[in-house]
Design an enzyme around this catalytic site. Structure first.
Site, short mmCIF file in Angstrom:
data_model
loop_
_atom_site.label_atom_id
_atom_site.label_comp_id
_atom_site.label_asym_id
_atom_site.label_seq_id
_atom_site.Cartn_x
_atom_site.Cartn_y
_atom_site.Cartn_z
N ASP A 272 28.08 -32.00 -45.04
CA ASP A 272 29.19 -31.15 -44.59
C ASP A 272 30.02 -30.74 -45.81
O ASP A 272 29.48 -30.24 -46.78
CB ASP A 272 29.99 -31.90 -43.52
CG ASP A 272 31.08 -31.07 -42.86
OD1 ASP A 272 30.76 -30.27 -41.96
OD2 ASP A 272 32.26 -31.23 -43.24
N HIS B 125 24.70 -31.61 -35.97
CA HIS B 125 25.38 -31.52 -37.25
C HIS B 125 25.49 -32.85 -37.99
O HIS B 125 25.42 -32.88 -39.21
CB HIS B 125 26.79 -30.95 -37.03
CG HIS B 125 27.59 -30.79 -38.27
ND1 HIS B 125 27.32 -29.82 -39.21
CD2 HIS B 125 28.65 -31.48 -38.76
CE1 HIS B 125 28.19 -29.91 -40.20
NE2 HIS B 125 29.00 -30.91 -39.96
#
Length: 321
Positions: A111, A293
């Site tokens: 991320d 994610h």
């Protein structure tokens, strides 16, 4: 299904002075000195997000260094927004290598941690020998600053833009609803930040009912909740508020990353792939896992296998030269 991780098994932290701040660092495998790997978390995360990778990397012979980066956990949280730009974030990691006496290291990011690792490699290429990034690919520097570009594509209500245009608004909502927000963010197989109007992230913080299958156990989630109840969210969100500053900083930097790189995508992640990734990272290998994610937490065994297989291949290639 992966067994829940006992939070008490995570290494104890130490505070390390670097670059004018202190970083809370979780370290394991010091007996493997000489093979450092630095794990860089994203938002809204914590060093604990790497809990499944630490023992696997230590067992493979690595000295594992996992900082809570500035703004997170027990690390320093400077008041100035500009203290969270790429210059400072990458400088912290360079100083962390200096602290441990390493000229370079392998960096692994997820991320926003991936964004920092890409940027670190551009700004300090001699300090990165290899890199592995999860979810967020290299950010191509286009003609417009990143926030302006994202606003053109996804609108002014998209969280990335909202953080910049309305400082403090989202921070306050997340601070008031920390447990609910994090529980709804950390879901399996589902996009955590759907690109839709209406400030979806604030909606997550206000949603009464749990949304989707939980990513982690209550004990694991409690580590994240306790950390953000202590620190608030502003430090981490300030990373977003330096996006355009970072765009300007990289204007005169050679944009090609020449180190060996592994890019791991989740095929259910809403973060878009960079189709011409190899143009900017010519020595990249790409792996896709069946997940959303939060790749290394949702698919820890698969993530570990992909990383360790690739690192072993790089070691073999080096020995053959």
């Amino acid at each position: 299904m992966t067994s829940a991780f006992d939070p008490t098994d995570f290494p104890e932290p130490t505070l390390v002075p670097v670059n004018g701040v202190e970083l809370e660092v979780f370290e394991a495998g010091r007996h493997n000195a000489g093979r450092p790997v630095v794990l860089c978390h994203g938002w809204p995360e914590h060093a604990f997000s790497w809990r499944y990778q630490v023992p696997a990397l230590v067992a493979a012979g690595f000295h594992v260094i996992v900082p809570n980066q500035r703004g997170y956990g027990g690390s320093s949280r400077p008041a100035e927004v500009t203290a969270y730009d790429l210059e400072h974030l990458s400088g912290d990691l360079v100083a962390l290598l200096d602290h441990y006496g390493y000229e370079d290291a392998t960096f692994i990011g997820h991320d926003w941690g991936a964004i920092v690792v890409w940027g670190l490699t551009l700004l300090h290429p001699d300090r990165v020998n290899k890199l592995v990034n999860l979810s967020v690919p290299y950010q191509e520097r286009g003609a417009k600053p990143w926030v302006e570009f994202i606003e053109d594509v996804l609108g002014s209500d998209f969280y990335y833009v909202h953080f910049n245009r309305h400082p403090g608004v989202a921070d306050a909502v997340f601070d008031e609803n920390t447990s609910r927000f994090l529980r709804n963010m950390y879901r399996k197989n589902e996009p955590p930040r759907a690109p839709q109007p209406g400030m979806a992230l604030i909606d997550l913080a206000r949603a009464e009912a749990p949304l989707g299958e939980p990513l982690m156990s209550d004990d694991e989630l409690a580590v994240f909740v306790a950390a953000f109840e202590s620190t608030g969210f502003t430090g981490g969100i300030n990373w977003y508020r330096n996006s355009d500053r970072n765009w300007h900083r990289l204007a005169d930097v050679e944009p090609i990353i020449r180190q060996p790189a592994l890019m791991i995508y989740g095929d259910r992640d809403v973060v878009p792939r960079l189709e011409n990734l190899s143009h900017f990272v010519p020595n990249v290998e790409v792996v896709t896992l069946d997940c959303g994610h939060w790749i290394q937490q949702e698919k820890p065994e698969e993530t570990n296998r992909a990383i360790l297989k690739w690192l072993e291949s790089q070691d073999s290639a080096t020995q053959d030269r």
